[in-house]
Scaffold this active site. Structure first.
Site, mmCIF file in Angstrom:
data_model
loop_
_atom_site.group_PDB
_atom_site.id
_atom_site.type_symbol
_atom_site.label_atom_id
_atom_site.label_comp_id
_atom_site.label_asym_id
_atom_site.label_seq_id
_atom_site.Cartn_x
_atom_site.Cartn_y
_atom_site.Cartn_z
ATOM 1 N N LYS A 70 50.267 39.898 39.688
ATOM 2 C CA LYS A 70 49.683 41.242 39.707
ATOM 3 C C LYS A 70 48.169 41.304 39.979
ATOM 4 C CE LYS A 70 49.552 42.864 35.655
ATOM 5 N NZ LYS A 70 49.901 43.279 34.305
ATOM 6 N N HIS A 198 52.359 39.794 25.110
ATOM 7 C CA HIS A 198 51.109 39.802 25.882
ATOM 8 C C HIS A 198 50.084 40.472 24.971
ATOM 9 C CE1 HIS A 198 48.085 40.229 28.887
ATOM 10 N NE2 HIS A 198 48.853 39.798 29.861
ATOM 11 N N SER A 201 44.901 42.228 28.055
ATOM 12 C CA SER A 201 44.141 41.481 29.040
ATOM 13 C C SER A 201 42.689 41.352 28.627
ATOM 14 C CB SER A 201 44.248 42.176 30.393
ATOM 15 O OG SER A 201 44.081 41.248 31.434
ATOM 16 N N GLU A 273 51.517 33.198 30.903
ATOM 17 C CA GLU A 273 51.503 33.999 32.147
ATOM 18 C C GLU A 273 50.083 34.404 32.516
ATOM 19 O OE1 GLU A 273 53.679 37.408 30.873
ATOM 20 O OE2 GLU A 273 55.594 36.396 30.772
ATOM 21 N N GLY A 275 46.927 35.518 34.522
ATOM 22 C CA GLY A 275 46.637 36.158 35.801
ATOM 23 C C GLY A 275 45.141 36.135 36.043
ATOM 24 N N TYR A 316 40.221 51.077 36.924
ATOM 25 C CA TYR A 316 41.519 50.732 36.335
ATOM 26 C C TYR A 316 41.410 49.633 35.288
ATOM 27 C CZ TYR A 316 43.412 53.272 40.335
ATOM 28 O OH TYR A 316 43.711 54.219 41.264
ATOM 29 N N ASP A 317 40.512 48.678 35.517
ATOM 30 C CA ASP A 317 40.439 47.498 34.661
ATOM 31 C C ASP A 317 39.242 47.563 33.712
ATOM 32 O OD1 ASP A 317 41.410 44.935 33.878
ATOM 33 O OD2 ASP A 317 39.866 43.972 35.087
ATOM 34 N N ASP A 343 33.540 61.078 48.002
ATOM 35 C CA ASP A 343 33.779 61.509 46.632
ATOM 36 C C ASP A 343 32.603 61.087 45.748
ATOM 37 O OD1 ASP A 343 34.666 62.172 44.162
ATOM 38 O OD2 ASP A 343 36.514 60.990 44.242
HETATM 39 C C1 LIG Z 1 49.415 41.671 33.833
HETATM 40 C C2 LIG Z 1 50.331 40.732 33.175
HETATM 41 C C3 LIG Z 1 49.976 39.379 33.008
HETATM 42 C C4 LIG Z 1 48.628 38.827 33.379
HETATM 43 O O1 LIG Z 1 47.696 39.176 32.422
HETATM 44 P P1 LIG Z 1 46.171 38.655 32.477
HETATM 45 O O2 LIG Z 1 45.519 39.389 31.382
HETATM 46 O O3 LIG Z 1 45.669 39.001 33.828
HETATM 47 O O4 LIG Z 1 46.202 37.191 32.251
HETATM 48 C C5 LIG Z 1 50.911 38.531 32.442
HETATM 49 N N1 LIG Z 1 52.126 38.973 32.059
HETATM 50 C C6 LIG Z 1 52.502 40.262 32.201
HETATM 51 C C7 LIG Z 1 53.851 40.666 31.755
HETATM 52 C C8 LIG Z 1 51.616 41.179 32.751
HETATM 53 O O5 LIG Z 1 51.995 42.457 32.868
#
Ligand SMILES: *Cc1c(COP(=O)(O)O)cnc(C)c1O
Length: 402
Positions: A70, A198, A201, A273, A275, A316-317, A343
């Protein structure tokens, strides 16, 4: 997933674009790349992707890292990580399509979206992905007809008010609700073989991980009562990176997590997981000044990239990126950096002190690999930044098999 268009890359991968030892993120490299390929650019350094992966792997020994696509779903990142032996975390048909196009082994992928359409399940199964995530009874029932073809993880929610993005508000089963879900799965003869969470983030500290691991461990110990053997714990993403503010070094961050994982039975397979941690430091942006105006004693600079583009993560973040002007130091003036669209929300940064900038001067944003290009749109028809991928001086194509 649209194919990533790269401009004028006839000789991509064949010749050295930069000297092999030259950092693609150094000012001279950025200027060279903009001269050759125009602006705005989104520059990915494959070597930094590798370094991030290796550093997190070393900080979490024995944990299988599934890169969550993602934050930066770019083929080059996936290919680079696949060569490192990484696993992958998918959530949509587009992401399944991308790994399929890159010949990523489906056994190395899990599908972690807690809410799915039947077609999402079918698409992932057709590719060979057979581990999914659920967090409620209705979702569980969707798997009755596929029960012989897959196993499921239950996503447990642990609220993280201190994370920048609290992902347990929208998803996850309360820890106390897991036994009922396990019971229902047993009645429906669906196999649950793991728990996931999770913590949110850009987690501020590892305490939530430690508490969540302990709570999941309790749930796992009680699971055999409902006939399930839970052998997988998925500790999710959330590992933090430096932005304008520095965070805890990842080794220090992971140390208490590793200690908590040691309390689990050795038979438990632990996966994560990540990201943001992998992708954020691995890309920068380069935008050019396309116009300027003096307003109320302040220089406004209009760039060819902004909040609807690579800087979308500011919205968004909730991120604030380190930005710098690639110009010689000199007398400074109160300045504003704005994006190109018509804008008024499209303002990147105010209250800056910058040397006077000219048309074509470059503004570089760092730590911009995660949740930036991925969420950019082409509002007002300003195109998204051109993605360039550098690896040891070579310019790569998007990494897809032609
Ligand atoms: C977005 C997401 C991640 C990645 O999260 P980070 O904070 O970027 O490490 C991992 N697992 C799931 C299910 C997510 O939705």
């Amino acid at each position: 997933m649209p194919k990533i268009a790269l401009k004028s890359l006839a000789a991509a991968g064949e010749t050295l674009e930069l000297a092999a030892s030259q950092d693609p993120f150094a000012p001279e490299s950025i200027k060279h790349l903009v001269n050759r390929y125009g602006s705005p650019l989104f520059i990915i350094d494959a070597e930094r992707v590798r370094q991030q992966y290796r550093r997190l792997s070393a900080a979490l020994p024995g944990v299988d890292l599934h890169y969550a696509l993602k934050p930066l779903p770019h083929a080059s990142v996936i290919k680079t990580l696949n060569d490192e032996g990484a696993f992958f975390d998918l959530a949509t048909n587009g992401e399944v399509e991308l790994v399929r196009r890159l010949n990523i082994a489906p056994q190395r992928c899990i599908h972690t979206h807690p809410i799915k359409r039947d077609s999402d399940i079918r698409t992932a199964l057709a590719y060979g992905v057979n581990r999914f995530v659920v967090d409620n009874p209705d979702e569980l029932r969707k798997f009755v007809k596929y029960r012989n073809r897959c196993t499921l993880l239950i996503r447990v929610s642990f609220r993280s008010p201190n994370a920048r993005v609290d992902l347990s508000r929208k998803f996850g089963c309360e820890p106390d609700g897991v036994p009922d879900l396990l019971q229902l799965a047993a009645e429906l003869r669906i196999k649950i073989d793991g728990l996931s969470f999770h913590v949110g983030s850009q987690a501020a500290d590892p305490k939530m991980f430690v508490a969540a691991i302990a709570r999941c461990s309790e749930i796992m110990r009680a699971a055999p009562e409902s006939g399930h053997s839970i052998g997988i714990l998925d500790i999710g993403g959330g590992f933090p990176v430096d932005y304008l503010q520095t965070c805890m070094p990842i080794e220090e961050f992971c140390e208490p997590i590793v200690r908590a994982l040691k309390e689990l039975p050795t038979s438990v397979r632990v996966i994560a997981e990540p990201g943001r941690y992998i992708s954020a430091p691995a890309a920068i942006t380069a935008a050019s000044v396309m116009g300027r105006a003096l307003r109320d004693g302040c220089w406004w600079y209009y760039l060819d990239d902004g909040l609807y583009g690579s800087y979308s993560g500011q919205i968004y973040d909730h991120a604030a990126y380190p930005v710098e002007a690639l110009v010689d130091a000199g007398k400074t003036y109160p300045s504003v950096l704005a994006g190109p669209t018509c804008d008024s929300i499209d303002v990147i940064k105010e209250h800056l002190e910058l040397p006077k900038l000219d048309m074509g001067d470059l503004i570089v944003g760092r730590a911009m690999g995660a949740y930036t290009w991925a969420s950019a749109c082409e509002f007002n028809f300003f195109p998204r930044a051109t993605v360039l991928v550098l690896d040891g001086g070579r310019l790569l194509t998007d990494g897809s098999p032609e």
